[in-house]
Enzyme design. Structure first.
Site, PDB file in Angstrom:
ATOM      1  N   HIS A 274     -37.217 -19.746  34.213  1.00 55.66           N
ATOM      2  CA  HIS A 274     -36.191 -19.847  35.272  1.00 55.66           C
ATOM      3  C   HIS A 274     -36.771 -19.663  36.675  1.00 55.66           C
ATOM      4  CE1 HIS A 274     -32.639 -20.152  32.704  1.00 55.66           C
ATOM      5  NE2 HIS A 274     -33.258 -19.342  31.881  1.00 55.66           N
ATOM      6  N   ASP A 334     -35.339 -14.276  29.893  1.00 49.50           N
ATOM      7  CA  ASP A 334     -34.657 -15.109  28.896  1.00 49.50           C
ATOM      8  C   ASP A 334     -35.218 -16.527  28.860  1.00 49.50           C
ATOM      9  OD1 ASP A 334     -33.643 -15.311  31.530  1.00 49.50           O
ATOM     10  OD2 ASP A 334     -31.952 -16.482  30.784  1.00 49.50           O
ATOM     11  N   GLU A 335     -34.979 -17.167  27.748  1.00 47.98           N
ATOM     12  CA  GLU A 335     -35.207 -18.612  27.586  1.00 47.98           C
ATOM     13  C   GLU A 335     -36.552 -19.110  28.109  1.00 47.98           C
ATOM     14  OE1 GLU A 335     -30.910 -20.631  27.693  1.00 47.98           O
ATOM     15  OE2 GLU A 335     -31.549 -19.937  29.671  1.00 47.98           O
ATOM     16  N   VAL A 336     -37.626 -18.506  27.618  1.00 45.42           N
ATOM     17  CA  VAL A 336     -38.943 -18.990  28.036  1.00 45.42           C
ATOM     18  C   VAL A 336     -39.381 -20.114  27.099  1.00 45.42           C
ATOM     19  CG1 VAL A 336     -41.324 -18.352  28.466  1.00 45.42           C
ATOM     20  CG2 VAL A 336     -39.484 -16.708  28.933  1.00 45.42           C
TER      21      VAL A 336
END
EC number: 3.2.1.52
Lengths: 541, 541
Positions: A274, A334-336
């Protein structure tokens, strides 16, 4: 004089006889008990007192530690006067009814701790007592933050009859929050939110006793935070370097506006994923992705193999913690996406050196550990998204984990695992209210049972609260207010009030309908729950 | 000079060489072609002319039948000047860039019919030609309504470069609507919409070339229309008889605001169902429901067995048609619940007398026939909801049927049946945009193919258009604008533009994104389609 009380956690204290009185009184004066979120204990009486702006005053209780000059309460007195008498905001020329023989009404506020210039924190006591009798409302609390909650409840007790006369009923309230952390997330990266939109959100948060503004300030699409140390981050990473940024002054204004309302501001600088917008102003920060043997020209998460990345993050977080006073810092995590790391030969070589094999989550854990250490060194409690726990169960025990994935069985299991491992937990999964659907979706938020997971009493105590999240994919200042309000009020009551007293969404419906009209009256563009009307509608621009 | 054209219905007129030029030009000047809805034929050139408010004027073409004094065009010139140069609305003190040597730019508007004081109608010609060359934009049309559409397109051709200089490119447009009826329904009964909200909606409708405001003005929850003949209808049936009503003056203002924008106002007084609020001000109008042998105290649809009901409706419609000039009148006729009629012994006796057996849809048909006759006698074309056709296939052939039920296969079949039976049809089923869902739901509206049903060419011609419906269960002035815009623009393009040129929602996406920023600039609180930003964001209240 007819007494009626709401059921306490232990059950009804009302005789059957009283229940008939209750029914009668409730029908006669439905707006009397419109405190949202529902106080832990409230006794309302039919005895009522007319009040008028001419003779309505706020005072400090003589024995109060805080006295005139207390910034938080001085400002609150002024603010709540206007909120209690919104007619004063009418256009000149419109008159309101003045009682010819109005007797004085005094709100006395006293606190036993006088920290008027400090910030609300995770350990701030927000309990208060409120006693309304003839000519007097007494608010007593340990802290100024508790006093603010009491003033909010008081302001909601005042109502107008059909002739415009203001009344308040004899009332006794004893109140405290169920959870200490009652957050609301705004995302100012996917769309920029003008300062006014944030300040108005803080206003409405205070009306519904939410107390943490989680500022998801930067993300892939844009970097609106104007950094002192790294001005290029917003110069090159914001949608526009002048019109779509938050200056240091803007940030200070948000923090002070929040402080005066007893709201903490927890910033999130999410990494290593992100972070696309960061790369525009900070060359070499992001991992170059490869197509075969050559760089593809695109970039992935923060480059975890360069010491320069960690130096940069340490310096940025040093600035951030000098700007944001709260003891919590949200590190994201999050969400790597591993594809870019996998494609990069240097990253692969580093993996080999470190003995990580082909498990890129170990590389991710390696990076996040560094971040948590930086945060700890800056004397901050780290919050991370649940992903970090999912791939790396050995993060420091004082890290707070925020759950955002899944439906009831899934997040309940996650809560069970995390608290069993001894971590403090924040729940946001059921309160992603950016996800809209047709109909009364506030009920979905309302009927959440945050402690409905398998675990010991000790485990349950590790749930410090929850957050309403308003992610910004489809939201900017045009639709933020009506999407937030009153839908976020449902979670606010769940996080503040006793669950047994507030288990029915059907019973909550008329109260929330009333509260929504009150929000409108206060200038919050809160959308309707269902067919109906408010006495004063939103009039458009 | 590089020419690029959009594909016409017959296929591409571009050579491969031109396609490369097209790509180059499209990248260089993406905002040039931002006309929404897409014109039937547009040629844009890279040659561009700077324009400035100092030397920008509107004139009537010398040979035009309409000349100064034409109310519609005089007002449009003033309005479009401000829309073209929104900077003029900036706060005093803020300056904008003035070209030192600005040459004059004239918009010449000419029409061959001069009906400036009339109302747009079902047969109004809205076609226009627009030719932009050095110093001159020529708009020519048969009617003033066509000229309005041309002015709207012209206003969308003007853009600003990074220095704030206004430009318009050399352009040729030949344009006409695909369907004559491009409606938008607002429901002012489930929630009252303040006048401003309606007027703003009309503004935005004109920006996207919607041309019929379907005013679903009354329904079960409230009766806000202040009737001359029957003042008790709103006195007792509105949410509030003073603050939640539309006076005769309000209605006139809506009609005139609409007229000046080439928008028809079609009122709907839905009966015999959806009339609960009517009953409060008109005793004996509704059918008394029975529980066993006694009236239950509740009421059902309009009582179809009393001549007084028909006398009342005739008088009400006489008033309505004196107030609303449009030749169409919407009679409703949807969702009639038979339970109350069934419960009523007098209704059952009437059924026997009439020989309807136990088929209450015959009673319903009997009622609606009376309504259509009243409407016909008042020289109106009746619109009814599809239910009427579903239970009664023999209604007069000049009735317009509006389809609101079902998903693609269902409504396509209905269109096929109705047009086969020779009726004119309006499609609204796929455009109930009060139904929201998370994500880019405008695409659902955009990819509708209104003529994709089995039928002859003659049948297809009976589809006169469609309507976007914004029912009011969950909508009032707090959230109306962001729910309508830009989502309603998708249907607007489907109803105006050539389907072959506008079949791809992906291709429409950047154009609609631009158009949404233009709406914001014009003060319409249009919500974002996805992550991103506009140069000028909505600043909140």
């Amino acid at each position: 004089m007819f007494l009626f009380c709401f059921r306490t956690r232990r059950g009804s204290i009302l005789s059957k006889l009283h229940i008939w009185f209750l029914f009668f009184v409730a029908v006669k004066a439905v707006s009397v008990n419109g405190v949202w979120p529902m106080p832990q204990k409230i006794s309302s009486f039919v005895e009522r007192y007319s009040v008028t702006p001419q003779t309505f005053t706020f005072q400090y209780t003589p024995g109060s530690v805080a006295q005139p000059g207390c910034s938080v309460l001085d400002a609150a007195f002024k603010r709540y006067f206007k909120l209690i008498f919104p007619d004063l905001l009418r256009q000149p020329g419109e008159s309101y009814y003045v009682r010819p023989l109005a007797s004085p009404f005094t709100v006395q506020v006293g606190v036993s701790e006088g920290n008027c210039d400090g910030y609300p924190s995770e350990s701030s006591k927000e309990s208060y007592r409120l006693s309304v009798s003839s000519g007097l409302a007494a608010v007593s609390a340990e802290t100024v933050w508790g006093a603010l909650r009491g003033l909010e409840s008081l302001s909601q007790l005042v109502y107008q009859d059909d002739f415009g006369v203001y009344y308040i009923n004899k009332t006794e309230i004893e109140d405290f929050p169920r959870f200490a952390f009652r957050g609301l997330l705004l995302d100012t990266s996917r769309h920029y939110l003008p300062l006014n939109a944030i300040l108005e959100t803080l206003d409405a948060m205070s009306y519904t006793k939410l107390n943490v503004f989680h500022w998801h300030i930067v993300d892939d699409p844009s970097f609106p935070y104007q950094s002192k140390f790294f001005p290029d981050l917003s110069n090159k990473g914001a949608f526009h370097p002048m019109t779509h940024v938050y200056t240091q002054g803007d940030v200070r204004r948000v923090i002070e506006h929040a402080r005066l309302r007893g709201i903490r501001v927890v910033p999130e600088f999410d990494s290593p994923g992100h972070t696309q917008s960061w790369g525009r102003g900070q060359p070499d920060l992001l991992t170059p992705c490869y197509r075969g043997d050559v760089p593809s020209g695109t970039f992935g998460p923060v480059n975890p193999i360069l010491s320069s990345s960690y130096q940069f993050m340490a310096k940025l977080f040093k600035e951030v913690t000098s700007v944001f006073p709260d003891s919590y810092l949200h590190l994201g995590g999050d969400e790597v996406n591993f594809n870019c790391w996998k494609s990069n030969p240097d990253v692969r070589a580093f993996m080999k050196t470190m003995g990580f094999g082909s498990d890129f989550s170990r590389l991710e854990a390696f990076y996040v550990e560094h971040m948590v250490n930086i945060s700890t060194a800056l004397n901050r409690t780290s919050i991370v998204w649940q992903d970090v726990f999912d791939y790396h169960e050995k993060i420091p025990k004082d890290t707070v984990l925020e759950i955002w994935k899944g439906l009831p069985p899934a997040y309940a299991q996650e809560m069970s695992h995390m608290t069993k491992a001894g971590y403090r937990v924040l729940l946001s999964a059921p309160w992603y209210i950016n996800h809209i659907r047709y109909g009364q979706d506030w009920r979905d938020s309302y009927t959440v049972k945050p402690l409905n997971f398998s675990g010991t009493e000790e485990q349950k105590k590790l749930v410090i609260g929850g957050e309403v999240c308003m992610w910004g994919e489809y939201v900017d200042a045009t639709n933020l207010s009506p999407r937030l309000w009153p839908r976020a009020c449902a979670a606010a009551e769940r996080l503040w009030s006793d669950e047994d007293q507030t288990s029915s969404a059907d019973k909550a419906f008329p109260r929330l309908t009333d509260f929504r009209c009150r929000l409108l009256r206060r200038g919050i563009r809160a959308e309707p729950l269902f067919v109906g009307h408010c006495e004063q509608e939103f009039q458009g621009l």
